[in-house]
Write a protein that holds these residues in place. Structure first.
Motif, PDB file in Angstrom:
ATOM      1  N   UNK A 108      -4.247   2.449  14.268  1.00 55.30           N
ATOM      2  CA  UNK A 108      -3.972   1.090  14.215  1.00 55.30           C
ATOM      3  C   UNK A 108      -3.051   0.475  15.174  1.00 55.30           C
ATOM      4  N   UNK A 109      -1.878   1.372  15.534  1.00 51.87           N
ATOM      5  CA  UNK A 109      -0.901   0.864  16.297  1.00 51.87           C
ATOM      6  C   UNK A 109      -1.208   0.815  17.718  1.00 51.87           C
ATOM      7  N   UNK A 110      -2.128   1.621  18.012  1.00 53.90           N
ATOM      8  CA  UNK A 110      -2.872   1.656  19.295  1.00 53.90           C
ATOM      9  C   UNK A 110      -3.507   0.219  19.670  1.00 53.90           C
ATOM     10  N   UNK A 111      -4.357  -0.144  18.573  1.00 54.50           N
ATOM     11  CA  UNK A 111      -4.955  -1.381  18.809  1.00 54.50           C
ATOM     12  C   UNK A 111      -4.373  -2.516  18.539  1.00 54.50           C
ATOM     13  N   UNK A 112      -3.632  -2.518  17.455  1.00 51.30           N
ATOM     14  CA  UNK A 112      -2.797  -3.802  17.216  1.00 51.30           C
ATOM     15  C   UNK A 112      -1.157  -3.516  17.628  1.00 51.30           C
ATOM     16  N   UNK A 113      -0.955  -4.405  18.627  1.00 43.90           N
ATOM     17  CA  UNK A 113       0.449  -4.023  19.317  1.00 43.90           C
ATOM     18  C   UNK A 113       1.483  -5.090  19.242  1.00 43.90           C
ATOM     19  N   UNK A 114       1.222  -5.946  18.328  1.00 46.03           N
ATOM     20  CA  UNK A 114       2.086  -7.014  17.762  1.00 46.03           C
ATOM     21  C   UNK A 114       3.617  -6.420  17.726  1.00 46.03           C
ATOM     22  N   UNK A 115       4.610  -7.188  18.540  1.00 41.77           N
ATOM     23  CA  UNK A 115       5.659  -6.951  18.112  1.00 41.77           C
ATOM     24  C   UNK A 115       6.289  -7.144  16.688  1.00 41.77           C
ATOM     25  N   UNK A 116       7.335  -6.499  16.329  1.00 46.70           N
ATOM     26  CA  UNK A 116       8.127  -6.908  14.968  1.00 46.70           C
ATOM     27  C   UNK A 116       7.145  -6.594  13.683  1.00 46.70           C
ATOM     28  N   UNK A 117       6.465  -5.463  13.913  1.00 44.73           N
ATOM     29  CA  UNK A 117       5.257  -5.152  12.826  1.00 44.73           C
ATOM     30  C   UNK A 117       6.302  -4.630  11.391  1.00 44.73           C
ATOM     31  N   UNK A 118       5.815  -5.135  10.583  1.00 39.99           N
ATOM     32  CA  UNK A 118       6.811  -4.622   9.115  1.00 39.99           C
ATOM     33  C   UNK A 118       5.902  -3.617   8.560  1.00 39.99           C
ATOM     34  N   UNK A 119       6.525  -2.380   8.322  1.00 38.45           N
ATOM     35  CA  UNK A 119       5.894  -1.227   7.642  1.00 38.45           C
ATOM     36  C   UNK A 119       6.069  -1.171   6.162  1.00 38.45           C
ATOM     37  N   UNK A 120       5.264  -0.671   5.177  1.00 38.06           N
ATOM     38  CA  UNK A 120       5.367  -0.273   3.805  1.00 38.06           C
ATOM     39  C   UNK A 120       5.777   0.998   3.606  1.00 38.06           C
ATOM     40  N   UNK A 121       6.708   1.378   2.729  1.00 42.27           N
ATOM     41  CA  UNK A 121       6.839   2.749   2.250  1.00 42.27           C
ATOM     42  C   UNK A 121       6.573   2.761   0.958  1.00 42.27           C
ATOM     43  N   UNK A 122       5.759   3.697   0.342  1.00 45.15           N
ATOM     44  CA  UNK A 122       5.737   4.058  -1.174  1.00 45.15           C
ATOM     45  C   UNK A 122       5.721   5.439  -1.289  1.00 45.15           C
ATOM     46  N   UNK A 123       6.302   5.628  -2.657  1.00 51.01           N
ATOM     47  CA  UNK A 123       6.777   6.933  -2.731  1.00 51.01           C
ATOM     48  C   UNK A 123       5.925   7.241  -4.532  1.00 51.01           C
ATOM     49  N   UNK A 124       5.260   8.170  -4.318  1.00 50.01           N
ATOM     50  CA  UNK A 124       4.682   8.583  -5.833  1.00 50.01           C
ATOM     51  C   UNK A 124       5.235   9.605  -6.315  1.00 50.01           C
ATOM     52  N   UNK A 125       5.652   9.599  -7.578  1.00 48.23           N
ATOM     53  CA  UNK A 125       6.525  10.503  -8.303  1.00 48.23           C
ATOM     54  C   UNK A 125       5.641  11.019  -9.329  1.00 48.23           C
ATOM     55  N   UNK A 126       5.252  12.234  -9.267  1.00 51.45           N
ATOM     56  CA  UNK A 126       4.054  12.973  -9.963  1.00 51.45           C
ATOM     57  C   UNK A 126       4.553  13.309 -11.318  1.00 51.45           C
ATOM     58  N   UNK A 127       5.829  13.401 -11.467  1.00 50.45           N
ATOM     59  CA  UNK A 127       6.505  13.473 -12.830  1.00 50.45           C
ATOM     60  C   UNK A 127       7.448  12.446 -13.366  1.00 50.45           C
ATOM     61  N   UNK A 128       7.085  11.599 -14.090  1.00 45.99           N
ATOM     62  CA  UNK A 128       7.774  10.401 -14.492  1.00 45.99           C
ATOM     63  C   UNK A 128       9.146  10.351 -14.778  1.00 45.99           C
ATOM     64  N   UNK A 129       9.828  11.906 -15.332  1.00 46.82           N
ATOM     65  CA  UNK A 129      11.175  12.090 -15.571  1.00 46.82           C
ATOM     66  C   UNK A 129      11.872  12.126 -14.377  1.00 46.82           C
ATOM     67  N   UNK A 130      11.341  12.221 -12.965  1.00 48.25           N
ATOM     68  CA  UNK A 130      12.014  12.359 -11.742  1.00 48.25           C
ATOM     69  C   UNK A 130      12.026  10.919 -11.107  1.00 48.25           C
ATOM     70  N   UNK A 131      11.599   9.876 -11.759  1.00 48.69           N
ATOM     71  CA  UNK A 131      11.621   8.562 -11.115  1.00 48.69           C
ATOM     72  C   UNK A 131      12.902   8.046 -10.859  1.00 48.69           C
ATOM     73  N   UNK A 132      13.911   8.104 -11.729  1.00 51.16           N
ATOM     74  CA  UNK A 132      14.991   7.578 -11.345  1.00 51.16           C
ATOM     75  C   UNK A 132      15.784   8.217 -10.329  1.00 51.16           C
TER      76      UNK A 132
END
Length: 413
Positions: free
Chosen positions: A220-244
């Motif tokens: 996608x980055x090679x096709x769309x080369x606009x400057x200042x692209x904003x990326x999103x990070x997501x973190x999935x916690x498989x055991x809810x007790x480790x969320x905090x």
């Protein structure tokens, strides 16, 4: 009994026609209150569906690191106008490489465009397709389910494979009657093989998120080369007790990546799925309160107006009441006549208000591109309120009319 009721209804209808202007104004005032109630509540019901679709970008037990925090609390001073830097590709790669918290996985994505034209061998879409670059963990972190085919593998992402996963509506747009798995589509002249079909998610705030194509992030980055692209990070916690612990670790790591000193505030937002849901419920609650306050004030005013118009009607028809009593009409007959007239006016306002409220809800549903469903609860509530208005506004005029002395009434000019 039925004949007397029919007679009272006919007399009430004639009276309403005789004072049409005053009655019409009262009906409109009642309708405004009912419209506010039904319109806002039916619109909120439509919003519930689109908010649900909007939260589909964050799956269960998942938090996102984004450019801005999402909060309803108004921040003061310079914080309110603070402009956070975009989350760059270098930052997300550093985060992905340094992240080592147990029982978690990192998803990376960015929306390249929302106005792409995608082609198959003999068909093409309108320029309204969302193209997103993602890594192998994105679909699971976002709570997306693969309906057919498979998701991205680490091999696909690392080797920049020309493969893609499409939204459910892309099947109808490009591959009518064909199994989309294994088919080829074109984005900006680049060919991709379809390996997966997402399950339907619906629309969110007018955007059809089922009309989208996911491709490997570096492709996608090679096709769309606009400057200042904003990326999103997501973190999935498989055991809810480790969320905090995971959230604390992510905050510290990203602050280090951005080079923030201990005294500097975060210049990014960390958002958890249940926090968004809580905020959505808070917004919904505010809208409900607004609906009841607006409609309550208007309905109270319309009740007073309806009572006044009926009291004026009693005064204007004093001689008529005297004649009817002299001819043998009972108190109950006179009181029922005026009460039925009040009920009719109230119901006319209720019907008009319900129709206008449903129209507002239908328009909102069309704008948000969500299916309109009949809001039975607001309609029932509006009907009950109109009956309460009739009782509140009709009792005093009816009692006043019933208590008139027939001799004095006949003398009234």
């Amino acid at each position: 009994m039925a004949g007397l009721l029919s007679q009272n209804i006919n007399i009430a209808q004639q009276s309403i026609k005789g004072q049409f202007l005053r009655t019409a104004l009262t009906v409109v005032i009642i309708a405004i209150g009912i419209t506010a109630l039904v319109g806002i509540l039916s619109s909120v019901k439509a919003l519930e569906g689109t908010i649900g679709g909007g939260l589909s970008g964050i799956g269960a037990n998942t938090f996102n690191i984004q450019r801005y925090a999402f909060t309803m609390k108004r921040r003061g001073g310079g914080e309110r106008n603070k402009v956070n830097p975009v989350i760059s590709y270098r930052e997300v790669k550093e985060f992905e490489e340094q992240w080592d918290f147990p029982f978690t996985q990192v998803g990376v994505s960015f929306q390249a465009t929302s106005q792409a034209e995608v082609k198959s061998e003999d068909r093409k879409t309108k320029p309204k397709v969302i193209i997103a670059g993602v890594n192998a963990n994105y679909t699971e972190n976002a709570g997306l389910n693969i309906g057919e085919g498979r998701g991205f593998s680490s091999f696909d992402i690392k080797n920049n494979a020309r493969v893609c996963i499409i939204g459910s509506d892309m099947e109808d747009e490009l591959f009518q009657g064909l199994n989309p798995i294994g088919q080829t589509l074109s984005i900006r002249g680049s060919k991709f093989t379809v390996i997966g079909l997402l399950e339907e998610k619906g629309s969110t705030f007018g955007n059809n998120i089922d009309l989208r194509v996911l491709i490997p992030i570096d492709v996608a980055r090679s096709i769309y080369t606009s400057p200042y692209i904003n990326y999103d990070l997501s973190v999935k916690v498989k055991d809810e007790q480790f969320m905090d612990g995971a959230k604390d670790r992510a905050t510290v790591l990203f602050r280090n990546i951005r080079g923030l000193s201990p005294v500097e505030s975060d210049n990014f937002g960390l958002i958890q799925s249940d926090q968004l849901l809580g905020t959505a419920n808070e917004i919904k609650g505010i809208l409900y309160i607004a609906a009841f306050i607006i409609s309550g004030i208007t309905i109270f005013g319309s009740s007073i107006a309806l009572m006044n118009i009926m009291l004026v009607s009693v005064t204007e028809r004093t001689r008529e009441i005297g004649v009817r009593k002299a001819l043998g009409a009972k108190r109950s007959t006179i009181s029922w006549q005026f009460f039925i007239e009040t009920v009719l006016i109230s119901q006319y306002g209720s019907i008009l208000g319900i129709l206008l409220g449903l129209l507002i809800g239908y328009i909102v549903s069309n704008v948000l591109e969500v299916e309109f469903s009949m809001p039975w609860m607001p309609v029932i509530l509006a009907t009950i309120i109109s009956i309460i208005i009739a009782i509140f506004s009709g009792v005093i005029p009816a009692i006043k009319a019933a208590k008139l002395d027939p001799i004095e009434a006949l003398r009234y000019e």
